[in-house]
Design an enzyme around this catalytic site. Structure first.
Site, short mmCIF file in Angstrom:
data_model
loop_
_atom_site.label_atom_id
_atom_site.label_comp_id
_atom_site.label_asym_id
_atom_site.label_seq_id
_atom_site.Cartn_x
_atom_site.Cartn_y
_atom_site.Cartn_z
N GLU A 1 32.19 49.53 -21.74
CA GLU A 1 33.36 48.74 -22.14
C GLU A 1 33.96 48.02 -20.92
O GLU A 1 33.79 48.50 -19.80
CB GLU A 1 34.43 49.68 -22.70
CG GLU A 1 34.01 50.41 -23.96
CD GLU A 1 34.15 49.53 -25.17
OE1 GLU A 1 35.19 48.86 -25.29
OE2 GLU A 1 33.22 49.50 -25.99
N GLY B 1 36.43 47.15 -18.03
CA GLY B 1 37.48 47.87 -17.30
C GLY B 1 37.25 49.35 -17.11
O GLY B 1 38.18 50.08 -16.80
N SER C 1 32.02 47.21 -12.03
CA SER C 1 31.89 46.47 -10.76
C SER C 1 32.30 47.37 -9.59
O SER C 1 31.78 47.23 -8.49
CB SER C 1 32.70 45.18 -10.78
OG SER C 1 34.06 45.46 -10.81
N SER D 1 37.50 48.91 -42.47
CA SER D 1 38.17 50.09 -43.01
C SER D 1 39.02 49.76 -44.22
O SER D 1 39.92 50.49 -44.57
CB SER D 1 39.04 50.69 -41.92
OG SER D 1 39.93 49.71 -41.45
N LYS E 1 47.15 52.21 -36.28
CA LYS E 1 47.45 51.83 -37.66
C LYS E 1 48.69 52.55 -38.16
O LYS E 1 49.56 51.94 -38.81
CB LYS E 1 46.25 52.15 -38.55
CG LYS E 1 45.09 51.21 -38.36
CD LYS E 1 43.91 51.64 -39.19
CE LYS E 1 42.79 50.62 -39.10
NZ LYS E 1 41.59 51.07 -39.81
N1 LIG Z 1 36.44 54.79 -13.16
C1 LIG Z 1 37.38 54.21 -12.41
N2 LIG Z 1 37.90 54.86 -11.35
C2 LIG Z 1 38.86 54.31 -10.61
N3 LIG Z 1 39.36 53.09 -10.84
C3 LIG Z 1 38.90 52.39 -11.88
C4 LIG Z 1 37.87 52.91 -12.71
N4 LIG Z 1 37.62 52.01 -13.66
C5 LIG Z 1 38.41 50.96 -13.45
N5 LIG Z 1 39.18 51.18 -12.37
C6 LIG Z 1 40.18 50.24 -11.86
O1 LIG Z 1 40.10 49.06 -12.63
C7 LIG Z 1 39.68 47.97 -11.83
C8 LIG Z 1 38.71 47.13 -12.61
O2 LIG Z 1 37.52 47.84 -12.83
P1 LIG Z 1 36.12 47.12 -12.85
O3 LIG Z 1 36.26 45.67 -12.51
O4 LIG Z 1 35.17 47.90 -12.05
O5 LIG Z 1 35.78 47.22 -14.37
P2 LIG Z 1 34.50 46.65 -15.10
O6 LIG Z 1 33.95 47.75 -15.92
O7 LIG Z 1 33.57 46.03 -14.11
O8 LIG Z 1 35.15 45.57 -16.04
P3 LIG Z 1 34.50 44.18 -16.52
O9 LIG Z 1 33.29 44.51 -17.29
O10 LIG Z 1 35.58 43.59 -17.36
O11 LIG Z 1 34.24 43.40 -15.29
C9 LIG Z 1 39.09 48.58 -10.58
O12 LIG Z 1 39.23 47.73 -9.51
C10 LIG Z 1 39.91 49.84 -10.43
O13 LIG Z 1 41.15 49.53 -9.84
#
Ligand SMILES: Nc1ncnc2c1ncn2[C@@H]1O[C@H](COP(=O)(O)OP(=O)(O)OP(=O)(O)O)[C@@H](O)[C@H]1O
Length: 705
Positions: free
Chosen positions: A121, A123, A127, A576, A619
């Protein structure tokens, strides 16, 4: 707190913590026992009904999420004053929260320099993991890359990789000899010009000044054309890894072909020796800058097939020649020697990106790397709650503009992590969103001039940082109420208040109207469903037609049935809605009014079982916001319900197992309903005699029917 062993709260605290939790649990048990006994005293009259409901519904346990709804601390914080006392680990890999298995895979992949495909998903830290992988790759093998002119073929510049740091030295050496030469050249040019001007003034009367000016211009152009032999042979530093502590991490998400694969700039003065030499116009691509490091591409499936193919050949050969990407540019004539691009590819995205991914690319990653499916929630344990605290400390440090968090604010964040997970006993790992709440709370505190963020700031931030979908939902509720699209009072025939989800975690009351008229065609009635969700409505009616016949004895093929989602918002998912559609249709056919203070959701199986749906909490909260008094949900969703305390007294939650349970709870009492129930009994359908207990309250509500 010790960052090295990754245990933000020391073991003694953990032990104390466990003991206190046990104690709390005992207290909770005692409390609930007391409350239960009170309830028993107060509600003798309902005991029979409740027993019936228990018998009918099997395990009708009372679920009370005390964590969410009482003010007990979520952890034993000991003497912790705030996140300022929590040490943030130096390495990024130690900052990644909740993905232990993925971290192991990344470590293995870094060691062996394998490609990785991260699916998950948005966030959840994809990355971040990719960046962390770059930190794990050995920096000592990094290279600088120089590009030289080719004396034999100026359109085929030469490439020379040198150890990291050397490239800069070579260029500096050339630059200093070039600088000395330039200084000398400027001095001689100036002297010559002064001499010519002097002569011009001497022969002023014979028009000498004009000739002197012409002479100066001539001298200037000649001096421009004279170049030191080193200058034209000077290399250009294409990739510079001087002083890099870690292997490069290059994010090539959304990069166009030129930026990704390298390009050669256009030169309008390419002929006559006036132009910029070809090697100086060569620009490295991201694949070259990522040499010996990580090339990260999010949503790789959105890249054109041609670019993916080129990327694939770069991965296979580990070098890729740079040429002009635009066919009409003079850069297209230039093609450098192959430039090293020995990178590790980390591709990421959600599961749908696989469709747009070049089949050979996926196969290459699978064959020479790892595919990782990332979690979006973790178990709610003390250890993981501590990790959420570590996460808050990290976010505060990274932001650099917000104050630290006090323990009560941390409690509030952990509660929110629990709520956002959408499941009981879990904490969300969509930490980018949670980080948004951390920053919003920090902003509220900063605005107030507070030195530390408290729970009050977090609660206020939750109001401010409502998602777009939540705001749309709010607006819809107001509008729909204003125009009386729904009114949570009384009963209406053929209209029920369905519940839908928009976006990630926002609920919406979505009224559904059904009208049944005797079929115009003699052979069979029609199902006419309008609106965007028409397809779903038609399917639902078809699916439930057998059920309606079984449950009510009515053959719906004798009717033309119209179904409409009133004022549907585009983003609503309608999966749903089948229970709601069935209830609306039965209410219309049997002409029994449906209770408008009841909202309902659930997916109906062809056998009449009510199956679980997503977004139960959102919901229910939306229904409460809209003024509904009771909400019917699938019983299997009970464990996912984590509504906020303020909603608890506003709505009664009715868990159901079958369509009969739904009808029993939504249709308004009266002779017609009684007849229907009788009919259903005769047909042999199970009928729930009473409304089950409100599963989210410690008190058993008296039955309203
Ligand atoms: N598992 C995690 N542990 C610590 N911080 C996290 C974690 N996941 C997200 N974060 C925080 O959220 C920010 C964004 O995460 P990231 O860009 O790695 O998400 P993503 O999965 O690559 O999202 P997207 O697919 O939208 O690019 C990170 O810079 C960090 O601050």
């Amino acid at each position: 707190m010790d960052s090295n062993n990754n245990q933000p709260i020391n073991e003694n605290q953990n032990i104390e913590n466990k003991e206190e939790n046990d104690l709390n649990q005992n207290n909770n048990i005692n409390n609930s026992n007391n409350q239960n006994s009170n309830n028993n005293n107060n509600q003798n009259s309902n005991n029979n009904n409740n027993q019936n409901s228990d018998n009918n519904n099997g395990n009708n346990e009372i679920i009370v999420d005390s964590d969410l709804n009482d003010n007990q601390p979520m952890l034993n914080y000991g003497n912790l004053k705030g996140t300022q006392e929590i040490e943030v680990p130096n390495l990024l890999i130690d900052q990644v929260i909740g993905h232990e298995e993925s971290i192991e895979t990344i470590k293995k992949a870094a060691k062996q320099r394998r490609n990785v495909l991260l699916i998950g998903e948005p966030g959840v830290g994809k990355s971040m993991l990719a960046k962390a992988m770059a930190e794990l790759l050995p920096p000592e093998i990094l290279q600088d890359i120089l590009v030289y002119p080719n004396p034999d073929d100026s359109n085929n510049p030469l490439i020379r990789p040198v150890p990291a740091g050397e490239g800069k030295k070579v260029v500096m050496l050339n630059k200093s000899s070039e600088r000395g030469y330039d200084e000398k050249k400027t001095l001689i040019t100036l002297l010559a010009m002064v001499g010519v001007l002097g002569l011009g003034f001497y022969y002023q009367s014979q028009g000498g000044i004009m000739w002197a000016i012409i002479g100066c211009i001539f001298i200037f152009f000649i001096s421009m054309q004279i170049k030191h032999k080193n200058v034209s042979n000077a290399p250009k530093l294409l990739v510079n890894n001087h002083d890099k502590r870690f292997a490069p991490f290059i994010n090539a998400t959304g990069a166009h072909a030129g930026a990704l694969l390298g390009d050669v700039r256009h030169d309008p003065y390419q002929s006559g020796g006036l132009g910029t030499p070809a090697h100086e116009r060569v620009e490295p691509g991201m694949i070259h800058k990522a040499n010996k490091g990580v090339l990260y591409i999010d949503e790789i499936g959105t890249m054109s097939m041609k670019t993916q193919q080129e990327l694939l050949s770069a991965m296979q050969d580990k070098k890729y020649s740079i040429t002009g990407q635009s066919e009409t540019s003079s850069g297209a004539m230039v093609a450098s020697q192959p430039v090293p691009c020995d990178f590790v590819l980390v591709a990421s995205g959600n599961i749908q990106i696989l469709e747009g991914m070049h089949i050979a690319m996926r196969s290459r990653i699978r064959g020479y790397g790892y595919e990782v499916f990332m979690k979006d929630s973790m178990k709610d344990t003390d250890e993981n709650r501590e990790k959420i605290i570590q996460f808050v400390a990290q976010e505060v440090k990274n932001d650099g503009r917000i104050p630290h968090f006090a323990p009560d604010a941390l409690d509030e964040i952990i509660r929110e992590a629990k709520r956002r997970s959408g499941q009981k006993e879990s904490l969300t790992l969509k930490l980018r969103d949670l980080g948004g709440l951390v920053r919003a709370a920090g902003d509220v505190a900063t605005e107030e001039g507070a030195k530390i963020v408290t729970s009050k700031h977090v609660t206020e931030a939750k109001r401010y940082s409502r998602t777009l979908e939540q705001q749309i939902s709010d607006r819809y509720i107001i509008q729909r109420k204003e125009y009386s699209v729904f009114n949570p009072e009384g009963g209406k025939i053929g209209i029920v208040n369905g519940l839908a989800v928009i976006g990630d975690r926002s609920g919406l009351v979505s009224p559904i109207a059904a009208e049944a008229a005797p079929a115009q065609s003699k052979r069979e009635g029609k199902i006419i469903a309008t609106g965007k969700l028409g397809e779903i409505a038609r399917e639902s009616v078809q699916n439930v037609s057998a059920l309606i016949k079984k449950h009510t004895g009515t053959d719906i093929s004798q009717y033309d049935i119209h179904v409409q989602f009133l004022q549907t918002y585009d983003g609503v998912e309608g999966d749903s809605a089948s229970v709601s559609i069935a209830a609306a249709v039965i209410s219309a056919i049997e002409e029994i009014p449906a209770d408008q203070s009841v909202a309902l959701t659930g997916s109906l199986s062809v056998r009449g079982d009510v199956l679980p749906i997503g977004g139960a909490t959102a919901k229910i909260e939306a229904a409460a916001d809209a003024g509904m008094k009771r909400v019917i949900i699938p019983r299997s969703n009970l464990k996912d319900v984590m509504i906020e305390k303020r909603y608890e007294d506003l709505v009664e939650i009715i868990p159901v197992d079958t369509l009969s349970d739904v009808l029993e709870n939504i249709l308004i009492e009266g002779s017609k309903k009684n007849n229907l129930i009788e009919k259903m009994k005769k047909i042999g359908t199970k009928v729930v005699q009473s409304v089950p207990k409100n599963p989210l309250s410690t008190t058993n509500h008296p039955n309203s029917h």
